[in-house]
Enzyme design. Sequence first.
Site, short mmCIF file in Angstrom:
data_model
loop_
_atom_site.label_atom_id
_atom_site.label_comp_id
_atom_site.label_asym_id
_atom_site.label_seq_id
_atom_site.Cartn_x
_atom_site.Cartn_y
_atom_site.Cartn_z
CD GLU A 150 -21.16 59.42 -50.76
OE1 GLU A 150 -20.41 58.93 -51.63
OE2 GLU A 150 -20.75 60.19 -49.87
CD GLU A 176 -12.61 65.47 -43.14
OE1 GLU A 176 -13.70 64.95 -43.47
OE2 GLU A 176 -11.52 64.90 -43.32
CD GLU A 186 -16.87 69.80 -39.75
OE1 GLU A 186 -16.70 69.40 -40.93
OE2 GLU A 186 -17.73 69.35 -39.00
CD GLU A 194 -28.91 62.88 -47.18
OE1 GLU A 194 -30.01 62.42 -47.56
OE2 GLU A 194 -28.02 62.18 -46.66
CE LYS A 246 -16.85 57.12 -51.81
NZ LYS A 246 -16.87 58.39 -51.09
CB CYS A 296 -14.16 60.45 -47.06
SG CYS A 296 -13.20 61.70 -46.33
CB SER A 344 -16.30 65.98 -40.73
OG SER A 344 -16.44 66.78 -41.86
CB CYS A 385 -10.60 53.51 -50.98
SG CYS A 385 -11.32 54.80 -49.97
#
Lengths: 171, 580
Positions: free
Chosen positions: B367, B285, B288, B372, B364, B305, B325, B509
């Site tokens: 996710e 990150e 990037e 993908e 999560k 994230c 990102s 979180c």
Amino acid sequence: MPKPISQKKTYSIDNLPKEKFDLLDEYIGGISDKEGSLIHILHKAQELFTFLPMEVQLHIARKVDIPASKVFGVASFYSYFTSNPVGKHTISVCMGTACFVRGSNKIFDKLKELLEVESGETTKDKLFTLKDVRCVGACGLAPIIMVDDKVYGRVKLEDVEGIVKNYKDGE
Amino acid sequence: MGKINIVFNDMKLEVDEGTTILEAAKNIGVHIPTLCHLDLEGFGIVNQVASCRVCVVEVEGRETLVPSCAEKVYEGMVIHSDSIKAMSGRRMAVELLLSNHPKDCLSCAKNLECELQSLAQELGIRDIYWEGERLKYKKDTSTFSLIKDPNKCVMCRRCETMCNEVQTCNILSAVNRGFESFVGPAFNMDMADSACTFCGQCVAVCPTAALTEMDNTTQVWNELVNPKKHVVVQIAPAVRVAIGEMFGLEPGTVTTGKIVTALRKLGFDGVFDTNFGADLTIIEEATELIHRINHKGTLPMLTSCCPAWVKFFEHQFPDLLDIPSTCKSPQIMFGAIAKTYYAQKKNINPESISVVSIMPCLAKKAEAKRPELTKDEQSNVDIVITTREFGRMMKSAGIDFVNLPDGEFDKMMGESTGASIIFGTTGGVIEAAVRTAYEWLTDKELEDVNFKQLRGMEGIREASVFIGEMELKIGIAHGLGNARKLLEDIQSGKSKFHAIEIMACPGGCIGGGGQPYHHGNMEILRKRQEALYVDDENKVHRKSHENQEIIKLYKEFIGEPYGKKAHELLHTHYVARQKI
Ligand code: SF4
Ligand code: SF4
Ligand code: FES
Ligand code: FES
């Protein structure tokens, strides 16, 4: 008392006439407090389309810029609104306490069997929509069924078939 | 603020104008039970629908009992919360709720965590006088993250407040009327078809089991007993400062060592740290970000994230998909490395590696199932369980968590820096990124790694960090409603930030939808947050690029950060979705 509760997905239909959407948009366009007038908008929409399928509710949500869940919440709150296509006649069976204790549930079951529909559904020939409603304020005549605006009081189980037949024959 | 005189249970009191009866009671230590009421103090989150009437009290001169959570005091008000009339009113309210509740407490997902159950206990209810009609709705198990059981809904509307006001997702709304009412998405659609982000904040506040996490513990047990499987596990930063609560430890007790020992006892073949994945995320990150700054790429860059946040912008801002990102989240990066690098080095067929994640989060779970992110028909992460599920697994295995000795993570993917630990709190990801970006951009050692201006609990924060000559403008938001504000600024061209960190859950979180229930006590979140910063301080290495295992990983396997292999393994793309 076992009672079927509808948690069905809202009726969905493509190819609704564009002119009707245009008329609806025109109506919505003329309102200043759109969000506060949601009920009026739903009324107008039901008047135009005769029912409020998912596409119509979603359209209203986008136009008024409020969440679809809210439009649906309001539409499902008022028994006046229906999201299913409606038949030529609406048969409403009162499930209020007075009617219920006088056997309106049996009448309701009989109608379901006769018309081959569940509550809120419309017969294949598009002639009848069957509904269960709350007390309609004619408890003295319990049990009550209504066909459109006409009230039938003290209905007996064996009367049901005849009432339905009357409307069929009228076609 | 003006003062007002009232009489409360025969005591004369002076209280601030605008106080509710409930608050006045709290101030003098009088307990009034509540159910629908929810006040997440300090977060500006209040649910005040006064629908349950569990909190009623008697007010002299008033014919009916009044809900204390909503009613404000007035001059001369005489209140009784302990009269027989008040007590029986409250009792009746609870009995009424119980009369049509399923009452299958023994096997209920919320057993011993249910607020309705606690109320019944607190009010000493032993008989239920009316057995009312029951709802017979279908459970919604359409998503990978949560289960919605309308039959257990008490219409407190807390979930609506979280979803609509705090998260501005507008998924949930009251449907139908009266007895038939429940809370659900538009058009009675499956939750999976809605724009739900799976943030789980509705689950975090639901008093009953009307909303709970999807339980995946059985799958984990099955993997553990499967001799053909090499099962590795990773734990997220926020788990280690919260799990202790399920075993009677103070919120904010750091229990990393005990967790490692417990996981070995449960039979995992490799015990690792998501922090390793977090350090890896920072390398990518930060690179990037520098790349975008140097090449005049899209700015601001948004962190990626948080999978609930990702799903949020896919549904709500499909025109902004190039802004976040492209980095995968730490858990997914970890999974990708486990199935490639780790598999190679250990000489294990990736097919027989099973990656289990222990996360503070419900999103999560979903996710890990994104198409993908499941390469070669083989998921990068196979099973995700929450902090709560992990706690339950330990309990059923009879693990005496509190007295466990400390263990150490396994090598290769077990090392972590302080930078990755603070990923668990709002402000932490961006602070970690800045620590690394600073040194890379200036080629100088960062003397003070503590960027205190990025820390805190306010919903939206902005701060500047000077990197040499350059002023890096940073925005931070937690809670999706706050995120929405920053995104709208980007849309309208008002945004002045270079980088923005977003976490979907209030607090980040640490306040995730899979954490031990806070039951409305926000002090718990603050303690968890503090603990993460203390744990960071205690680390030798506090910058992600100093993680020795990460350095080795790049040298031996990935090559250049943000390079070709890195893109294949560690980056992803986003999908425009419908808002409904
Ligand atoms: S998980 Fe989050 S987005 Fe989904 S319904 Fe619950 S609060 Fe709303
Ligand atoms: S689902 Fe839970 S939080 Fe939402 S209204 Fe029902 S009981 Fe309350
Ligand atoms: S109960 Fe049927 S009319 Fe009142
Ligand atoms: S807690 Fe006050 S009415 Fe529900």
